[in-house]
Design a protein around this motif. Structure first.
Motif, mmCIF file in Angstrom:
data_model
loop_
_atom_site.group_PDB
_atom_site.id
_atom_site.type_symbol
_atom_site.label_atom_id
_atom_site.label_comp_id
_atom_site.label_asym_id
_atom_site.label_seq_id
_atom_site.Cartn_x
_atom_site.Cartn_y
_atom_site.Cartn_z
ATOM 1 N N GLY A 35 0.821 -1.214 0.000
ATOM 2 C CA GLY A 35 0.000 0.000 0.000
ATOM 3 C C GLY A 35 0.850 1.256 0.000
ATOM 4 O O GLY A 35 0.529 2.230 -0.695
ATOM 5 N N VAL A 36 1.935 1.248 0.744
ATOM 6 C CA VAL A 36 2.836 2.406 0.769
ATOM 7 C C VAL A 36 3.444 2.638 -0.604
ATOM 8 O O VAL A 36 3.491 3.771 -1.095
ATOM 9 C CB VAL A 36 3.936 2.205 1.842
ATOM 10 C CG1 VAL A 36 5.048 3.213 1.677
ATOM 11 C CG2 VAL A 36 3.338 2.287 3.230
ATOM 12 N N VAL A 37 3.906 1.573 -1.233
ATOM 13 C CA VAL A 37 4.502 1.704 -2.570
ATOM 14 C C VAL A 37 3.459 2.190 -3.570
ATOM 15 O O VAL A 37 3.730 3.073 -4.390
ATOM 16 C CB VAL A 37 5.121 0.361 -3.012
ATOM 17 C CG1 VAL A 37 5.533 0.399 -4.474
ATOM 18 C CG2 VAL A 37 6.306 0.020 -2.134
ATOM 19 N N LEU A 38 2.255 1.632 -3.513
ATOM 20 C CA LEU A 38 1.200 2.016 -4.438
ATOM 21 C C LEU A 38 0.809 3.487 -4.262
ATOM 22 O O LEU A 38 0.670 4.224 -5.253
ATOM 23 C CB LEU A 38 -0.008 1.110 -4.228
ATOM 24 C CG LEU A 38 -1.050 1.065 -5.316
ATOM 25 C CD1 LEU A 38 -0.427 0.546 -6.609
ATOM 26 C CD2 LEU A 38 -2.192 0.183 -4.888
ATOM 27 N N LEU A 39 0.645 3.924 -3.032
ATOM 28 C CA LEU A 39 0.305 5.326 -2.789
ATOM 29 C C LEU A 39 1.423 6.263 -3.227
ATOM 30 O O LEU A 39 1.156 7.344 -3.766
ATOM 31 C CB LEU A 39 -0.017 5.543 -1.303
ATOM 32 C CG LEU A 39 -1.385 5.066 -0.867
ATOM 33 C CD1 LEU A 39 -1.530 5.185 0.647
ATOM 34 C CD2 LEU A 39 -2.465 5.869 -1.552
ATOM 35 N N THR A 40 2.665 5.855 -3.010
ATOM 36 C CA THR A 40 3.784 6.679 -3.460
ATOM 37 C C THR A 40 3.765 6.831 -4.972
ATOM 38 O O THR A 40 3.974 7.934 -5.494
ATOM 39 C CB THR A 40 5.118 6.047 -3.010
ATOM 40 O OG1 THR A 40 5.109 5.915 -1.584
ATOM 41 C CG2 THR A 40 6.294 6.898 -3.440
ATOM 42 N N MET A 41 3.480 5.748 -5.672
ATOM 43 C CA MET A 41 3.405 5.818 -7.134
ATOM 44 C C MET A 41 2.268 6.733 -7.578
ATOM 45 O O MET A 41 2.429 7.527 -8.511
ATOM 46 C CB MET A 41 3.240 4.422 -7.725
ATOM 47 C CG MET A 41 4.492 3.593 -7.627
ATOM 48 S SD MET A 41 4.368 1.856 -8.100
ATOM 49 C CE MET A 41 3.112 1.783 -9.306
ATOM 50 N N PHE A 42 1.127 6.643 -6.939
ATOM 51 C CA PHE A 42 -0.007 7.502 -7.295
ATOM 52 C C PHE A 42 0.314 8.970 -7.066
ATOM 53 O O PHE A 42 -0.003 9.821 -7.897
ATOM 54 C CB PHE A 42 -1.258 7.115 -6.517
ATOM 55 C CG PHE A 42 -1.946 5.890 -7.027
ATOM 56 C CD1 PHE A 42 -2.001 5.609 -8.382
ATOM 57 C CD2 PHE A 42 -2.538 5.013 -6.149
ATOM 58 C CE1 PHE A 42 -2.637 4.475 -8.862
ATOM 59 C CE2 PHE A 42 -3.179 3.871 -6.609
ATOM 60 C CZ PHE A 42 -3.227 3.609 -7.969
ATOM 61 N N PHE A 43 0.937 9.289 -5.934
ATOM 62 C CA PHE A 43 1.265 10.680 -5.648
ATOM 63 C C PHE A 43 2.321 11.209 -6.609
ATOM 64 O O PHE A 43 2.257 12.356 -7.056
ATOM 65 C CB PHE A 43 1.715 10.859 -4.207
ATOM 66 C CG PHE A 43 0.580 10.795 -3.223
ATOM 67 C CD1 PHE A 43 -0.518 11.613 -3.343
ATOM 68 C CD2 PHE A 43 0.618 9.905 -2.173
ATOM 69 C CE1 PHE A 43 -1.565 11.559 -2.450
ATOM 70 C CE2 PHE A 43 -0.422 9.832 -1.269
ATOM 71 C CZ PHE A 43 -1.516 10.669 -1.408
ATOM 72 N N LYS A 44 3.304 10.390 -6.952
ATOM 73 C CA LYS A 44 4.319 10.803 -7.931
ATOM 74 C C LYS A 44 3.681 11.036 -9.300
ATOM 75 O O LYS A 44 4.026 11.988 -9.990
ATOM 76 C CB LYS A 44 5.432 9.760 -8.044
ATOM 77 C CG LYS A 44 6.325 9.690 -6.854
ATOM 78 C CD LYS A 44 7.167 10.935 -6.794
ATOM 79 C CE LYS A 44 8.228 10.802 -5.727
ATOM 80 N NZ LYS A 44 9.095 11.954 -5.681
#
Length: 53
Positions: A35-44
């Motif tokens: 979830g952390v990786v996925l959210l980071t990708m979305f924000f980037k």
């Protein structure tokens, strides 16, 4: 006072990991990290598409 509350919200959940069964932590930690990786990708992606605004 607000600074103390922010630190409690930051450190509190990590301290609660010691009280939980290790198997439950192992089972949910992979999903949490995903979830952390996925959210980071979305924000980037959002920053890239809006030009940083």
């Amino acid at each position: 006072m607000a600074q103390i509350i922010m630190w409690v919200f930051f450190i509190g959940p990590w301290l609660l990991l010691f009280a939980v069964d290790k198997e439950r932590v192992k089972r949910h930690m992979a999903v949490s990290l995903f979830g952390v990786v996925l959210l980071t990708m979305f924000f980037k992606l959002q920053i890239a598409l809006t030009g940083g605004k």
